[in-house]
Motif scaffolding. Sequence first.
Motif, PDB file in Angstrom:
ATOM      1  N   LEU A 125       4.049  -6.574   3.907  1.00  6.63           N
ATOM      2  CA  LEU A 125       4.785  -5.515   3.217  1.00  6.63           C
ATOM      3  C   LEU A 125       4.068  -4.182   3.434  1.00  6.63           C
ATOM      4  CD1 LEU A 125       7.310  -5.165   1.351  1.00  6.63           C
ATOM      5  CD2 LEU A 125       5.722  -5.238  -0.574  1.00  6.63           C
ATOM      6  N   PRO A 126       4.076  -3.700   4.682  1.00  2.95           N
ATOM      7  CA  PRO A 126       3.357  -2.455   4.951  1.00  2.95           C
ATOM      8  C   PRO A 126       3.907  -1.304   4.117  1.00  2.95           C
ATOM      9  CG  PRO A 126       4.637  -3.154   6.870  1.00  2.95           C
ATOM     10  CD  PRO A 126       4.754  -4.224   5.837  1.00  2.95           C
ATOM     11  N   ASP A 127       3.020  -0.382   3.807  1.00  2.00           N
ATOM     12  CA  ASP A 127       3.384   0.699   2.888  1.00  2.00           C
ATOM     13  C   ASP A 127       3.405   2.078   3.545  1.00  2.00           C
ATOM     14  OD1 ASP A 127       0.662   0.908   3.210  1.00  2.00           O
ATOM     15  OD2 ASP A 127       0.227   1.189   1.088  1.00  2.00           O
ATOM     16  N   ILE A 137      10.947  -5.802   6.551  1.00  2.00           N
ATOM     17  CA  ILE A 137       9.957  -5.265   5.615  1.00  2.00           C
ATOM     18  C   ILE A 137       8.532  -5.716   5.937  1.00  2.00           C
ATOM     19  CG2 ILE A 137      11.626  -5.035   3.750  1.00  2.00           C
ATOM     20  CD1 ILE A 137      10.390  -7.626   2.519  1.00  2.00           C
ATOM     21  N   GLY A 138       8.364  -6.638   6.889  1.00  2.00           N
ATOM     22  CA  GLY A 138       7.025  -7.094   7.218  1.00  2.00           C
ATOM     23  C   GLY A 138       7.037  -8.247   8.193  1.00  2.00           C
ATOM     24  N   SER A 139       5.832  -8.752   8.488  1.00  2.00           N
ATOM     25  CA  SER A 139       5.684  -9.880   9.397  1.00  2.00           C
ATOM     26  C   SER A 139       4.400 -10.619   9.055  1.00  2.00           C
ATOM     27  CB  SER A 139       5.638  -9.401  10.846  1.00  2.00           C
ATOM     28  OG  SER A 139       4.366  -8.871  11.155  1.00  2.00           O
ATOM     29  N   ASP A 140       4.202 -11.749   9.739  1.00  2.47           N
ATOM     30  CA  ASP A 140       2.938 -12.469   9.575  1.00  2.47           C
ATOM     31  C   ASP A 140       1.993 -12.150  10.734  1.00  2.47           C
ATOM     32  OD1 ASP A 140       4.013 -13.884  11.694  1.00  2.47           O
ATOM     33  OD2 ASP A 140       3.669 -15.866  10.823  1.00  2.47           O
ATOM     34  N   LEU A 141       2.343 -11.146  11.529  1.00  2.31           N
ATOM     35  CA  LEU A 141       1.609 -10.728  12.733  1.00  2.31           C
ATOM     36  C   LEU A 141       1.622 -11.817  13.796  1.00  2.31           C
ATOM     37  CD1 LEU A 141      -1.475  -8.854  11.219  1.00  2.31           C
ATOM     38  CD2 LEU A 141       0.715  -7.909  11.973  1.00  2.31           C
ATOM     39  N   GLY A 142       2.589 -12.728  13.680  1.00  2.13           N
ATOM     40  CA  GLY A 142       2.687 -13.814  14.639  1.00  2.13           C
ATOM     41  C   GLY A 142       4.124 -14.157  14.927  1.00  2.13           C
ATOM     42  N   GLU A 153       5.885   4.840   9.020  1.00  2.81           N
ATOM     43  CA  GLU A 153       5.773   4.522  10.439  1.00  2.81           C
ATOM     44  C   GLU A 153       5.849   3.021  10.683  1.00  2.81           C
ATOM     45  OE1 GLU A 153       3.486   6.383   8.712  1.00  2.81           O
ATOM     46  OE2 GLU A 153       4.230   8.330   9.368  1.00  2.81           O
ATOM     47  N   ALA A 154       5.156   2.242   9.871  1.00  4.54           N
ATOM     48  CA  ALA A 154       5.164   0.787  10.046  1.00  4.54           C
ATOM     49  C   ALA A 154       6.559   0.218   9.823  1.00  4.54           C
ATOM     50  CB  ALA A 154       4.155   0.135   9.102  1.00  4.54           C
ATOM     51  N   ILE A 155       7.242   0.705   8.803  1.00  5.98           N
ATOM     52  CA  ILE A 155       8.590   0.210   8.513  1.00  5.98           C
ATOM     53  C   ILE A 155       9.562   0.603   9.621  1.00  5.98           C
ATOM     54  CG2 ILE A 155      10.548   0.400   6.917  1.00  5.98           C
ATOM     55  CD1 ILE A 155       8.187  -1.384   5.958  1.00  5.98           C
ATOM     56  N   LEU A 156       9.469   1.819  10.104  1.00 11.17           N
ATOM     57  CA  LEU A 156      10.345   2.238  11.196  1.00 11.17           C
ATOM     58  C   LEU A 156      10.066   1.415  12.453  1.00 11.17           C
ATOM     59  CD1 LEU A 156      10.415   6.112  10.702  1.00 11.17           C
ATOM     60  CD2 LEU A 156      12.182   4.442  10.067  1.00 11.17           C
ATOM     61  N   ASP A 157       8.800   1.136  12.734  1.00 11.50           N
ATOM     62  CA  ASP A 157       8.446   0.308  13.892  1.00 11.50           C
ATOM     63  C   ASP A 157       9.045  -1.090  13.787  1.00 11.50           C
ATOM     64  OD1 ASP A 157       7.024   2.352  15.099  1.00 11.50           O
ATOM     65  OD2 ASP A 157       5.054   1.569  14.531  1.00 11.50           O
ATOM     66  N   LEU A 158       9.014  -1.667  12.586  1.00 14.29           N
ATOM     67  CA  LEU A 158       9.576  -2.998  12.380  1.00 14.29           C
ATOM     68  C   LEU A 158      11.084  -3.026  12.626  1.00 14.29           C
ATOM     69  CD1 LEU A 158       7.740  -4.102   9.118  1.00 14.29           C
ATOM     70  CD2 LEU A 158       7.587  -5.241  11.338  1.00 14.29           C
ATOM     71  N   ASN A 159      11.720  -1.892  12.460  1.00 13.46           N
ATOM     72  CA  ASN A 159      13.177  -1.822  12.538  1.00 13.46           C
ATOM     73  C   ASN A 159      13.683  -1.121  13.796  1.00 13.46           C
ATOM     74  OD1 ASN A 159      14.432  -2.889   9.861  1.00 13.46           O
ATOM     75  ND2 ASN A 159      12.541  -1.846   9.298  1.00 13.46           N
ATOM     76  N   PRO A 212      -3.175  -4.330  -3.356  1.00 19.52           N
ATOM     77  CA  PRO A 212      -4.364  -3.526  -3.057  1.00 19.52           C
ATOM     78  C   PRO A 212      -4.477  -3.252  -1.554  1.00 19.52           C
ATOM     79  CG  PRO A 212      -4.986  -5.805  -3.456  1.00 19.52           C
ATOM     80  CD  PRO A 212      -3.517  -5.707  -3.732  1.00 19.52           C
ATOM     81  N   PRO A 213      -5.226  -2.234  -1.178  1.00 23.26           N
ATOM     82  CA  PRO A 213      -5.355  -1.868   0.240  1.00 23.26           C
ATOM     83  C   PRO A 213      -5.872  -3.002   1.123  1.00 23.26           C
ATOM     84  CG  PRO A 213      -6.322  -0.178  -1.152  1.00 23.26           C
ATOM     85  CD  PRO A 213      -5.955  -1.325  -2.050  1.00 23.26           C
ATOM     86  N   GLU A 214      -6.696  -3.892   0.589  1.00 24.24           N
ATOM     87  CA  GLU A 214      -7.273  -4.971   1.394  1.00 24.24           C
ATOM     88  C   GLU A 214      -6.359  -6.192   1.517  1.00 24.24           C
ATOM     89  OE1 GLU A 214      -8.520  -5.609  -2.855  1.00 24.24           O
ATOM     90  OE2 GLU A 214      -8.514  -3.876  -1.520  1.00 24.24           O
ATOM     91  N   SER A 215      -5.200  -6.154   0.913  1.00 30.69           N
ATOM     92  CA  SER A 215      -4.255  -7.264   0.949  1.00 30.69           C
ATOM     93  C   SER A 215      -3.656  -7.436   2.348  1.00 30.69           C
ATOM     94  CB  SER A 215      -3.119  -7.011  -0.047  1.00 30.69           C
ATOM     95  OG  SER A 215      -2.060  -7.933   0.144  1.00 30.69           O
ATOM     96  N   PHE A 216      -3.433  -8.698   2.742  1.00 30.25           N
ATOM     97  CA  PHE A 216      -2.715  -8.966   3.986  1.00 30.25           C
ATOM     98  C   PHE A 216      -1.295  -8.423   3.882  1.00 30.25           C
ATOM     99  CE2 PHE A 216      -0.269 -11.785   6.890  1.00 30.25           C
ATOM    100  CZ  PHE A 216      -0.855 -11.365   8.070  1.00 30.25           C
ATOM    101  N   GLY A 217      -0.781  -8.357   2.678  1.00 28.72           N
ATOM    102  CA  GLY A 217       0.546  -7.775   2.469  1.00 28.72           C
ATOM    103  C   GLY A 217       0.595  -6.335   2.921  1.00 28.72           C
TER     104      GLY A 217
END
Length: 122
Positions: free
Chosen positions: A41-43, A67-72, A46-52, A31-36
């Motif tokens: 696991l950003p959807d 594919i994602g991070s814990d923001l830490g 832009e977020a995926i390209l930034d991670l890579n 769901p949109p409010e998920s930390f994922g």
Amino acid sequence: MTESDLQTIEERLSLTLPGAYRATMLHYPLPPESFGTEAMLPDTVEAILDLNMDDMAMDGVLSPFFIGSDLGEECYFLDASRADSPVYVYQLEIGKHQVLDATMEQYIDRIRRDDAEAAADD
């Protein structure tokens, strides 16, 4: 994400996305409010390209695809060279990685558990 979004990622990063990641993103399970959605696991393309953006080499991983991070201190990635890649965790502080979950499905379950724990703490 759409098929066009996934193709954009593949073209921009010059890789083929693992099938499990592709299927997950085409039928996004969080769901949109998920930390994922925010981090693990950003959807968005832009977020995926930034991670890579950085071309990181990993021992034993031919084609790291983040594919994602814990923001830490942790980033999560797949080996795009493997059709059924496990999900790895890369620990930024020590510069090492290991398998976190054997499948994308287990990774999604982990995100859901983390969301449930966070909701219980609120």
